[in-house]
Design a protein around this motif. Structure first.
Motif, mmCIF file in Angstrom:
data_model
loop_
_atom_site.group_PDB
_atom_site.id
_atom_site.type_symbol
_atom_site.label_atom_id
_atom_site.label_comp_id
_atom_site.label_asym_id
_atom_site.label_seq_id
_atom_site.Cartn_x
_atom_site.Cartn_y
_atom_site.Cartn_z
ATOM 1 N N ALA A 50 44.525 29.321 2.718
ATOM 2 C CA ALA A 50 44.880 27.962 3.111
ATOM 3 C C ALA A 50 45.787 27.961 4.335
ATOM 4 N N ALA A 51 46.736 28.891 4.384
ATOM 5 C CA ALA A 51 47.632 28.965 5.542
ATOM 6 C C ALA A 51 46.861 29.313 6.811
ATOM 7 N N VAL A 52 45.934 30.263 6.703
ATOM 8 C CA VAL A 52 45.115 30.622 7.863
ATOM 9 C C VAL A 52 44.260 29.436 8.310
ATOM 10 N N THR A 53 43.717 28.708 7.347
ATOM 11 C CA THR A 53 42.897 27.540 7.673
ATOM 12 C C THR A 53 43.703 26.472 8.387
ATOM 13 N N GLY A 127 35.893 26.122 -1.921
ATOM 14 C CA GLY A 127 36.838 25.011 -1.831
ATOM 15 C C GLY A 127 38.134 25.306 -2.549
ATOM 16 N N GLY A 128 38.669 24.303 -3.210
ATOM 17 C CA GLY A 128 39.939 24.440 -3.902
ATOM 18 C C GLY A 128 40.966 23.487 -3.329
ATOM 19 N N VAL A 129 41.935 23.132 -4.163
ATOM 20 C CA VAL A 129 42.964 22.178 -3.737
ATOM 21 C C VAL A 129 43.774 22.714 -2.559
ATOM 22 N N VAL A 133 44.135 20.681 1.075
ATOM 23 C CA VAL A 133 45.441 20.299 1.619
ATOM 24 C C VAL A 133 45.663 20.934 2.988
ATOM 25 N N ALA A 134 45.269 22.190 3.143
ATOM 26 C CA ALA A 134 45.416 22.863 4.432
ATOM 27 C C ALA A 134 44.554 22.217 5.495
ATOM 28 N N GLY A 139 44.679 19.217 10.349
ATOM 29 C CA GLY A 139 44.189 18.122 11.181
ATOM 30 C C GLY A 139 45.308 17.255 11.715
ATOM 31 N N LEU A 140 46.308 16.986 10.872
ATOM 32 C CA LEU A 140 47.444 16.182 11.327
ATOM 33 C C LEU A 140 48.252 16.921 12.392
#
Length: 221
Positions: A50-53, A127-129, A133-134, A139-140
């Motif tokens: 998630a951090a890499v994404t 996928g996954g939560v 979230v990442a 995107g933001l």
């Protein structure tokens, strides 16, 4: 004489004979190795992915900022001298270039959100939560980065200095500004919607569980 009756096997013995190397669910879905053998990557792995994404998606804001600076319409300004002071005003007071600047950023952000969601889905179908979230956070962050980069690449913010440099009555471009700050949410919103749709249509499906075995009832003579 009649031969002694052999009691019928119990349901557990029948299941063991029918599936000698595993459970009924294992035989119905070979290669799965049981229902709880593989539960996907651990939490640490998911957080790392998630951090890499998030970082990869946020870096896309560099390209978005360059495209916004390149494609956004220019707002023409004119400088004049009133007494000893310079006054800057819009050359076309009824022009819609300012709205076009915000609209260009919004449309580009929607496109970047859709593309980033597609790429993330193709790379990580499970996928996954944490991944979702990442994707939204990236995107933001990418939108904020694009906004600040576009402003930095655009004309200088000191319009009075620009007017003096251009001369009295000479048209020059206004600084690049994002008036509608809500446009910063276009990228994460589009990313979440597209990723949700792709997951619902093409995401992996959970295997259907087999119904429980019915108890064997013997009808002896």
């Amino acid at each position: 004489m009649s031969a002694p009756l052999t009691p019928p096997p119990s349901p557990h013995e029948q299941a063991a004979a029918a599936y000698p190397h595993g459970k009924a669910g294992d035989a119905a879905y070979p290669g799965h190795g049981g229902w709880h053998e593989k539960d996907g990557p651990g939490m640490k792995t998911e957080m790392r992915e998630a951090a890499v994404t998030a970082v990869a998606v946020a870096l896309g804001g560099v390209l978005l900022g360059v495209l916004w600076w390149w494609l956004a319409p220019r707002v023409p300004l004119v400088g004049d001298v009133v007494g000893d002071n310079w006054v800057v005003f819009l050359k076309d007071s009824e022009g819609e270039q300012g709205i076009g600047v915000d609209g260009t950023f919004t449309l580009l952000s929607l496109a970047f959100g859709a593309v980033s969601a597609l790429v993330v889905f193709l790379v990580r179908r499970r996928g996954g939560v944490p991944l979702v979230v990442a994707l939204a956070a990236g995107g933001l962050l990418g939108s904020v980065l694009a906004w600040r980069l576009g402003v930095w690449l655009g004309p200088a913010q000191d319009v009075v200095a620009q007017a003096r440099s251009a001369g009295k009555g000479v048209t020059f471009d206004a600084p690049l500004r994002l008036s509608a700050k809500g446009a910063l949410l276009a990228w994460p919103f589009a990313a979440l919607v597209v990723h949700l749709g792709l997951t619902g249509l093409f995401g992996p499906r959970d295997p259907e569980q087999l119904p429980p075995l019915e108890p064997y009832v013997s009808h002896g003579a």
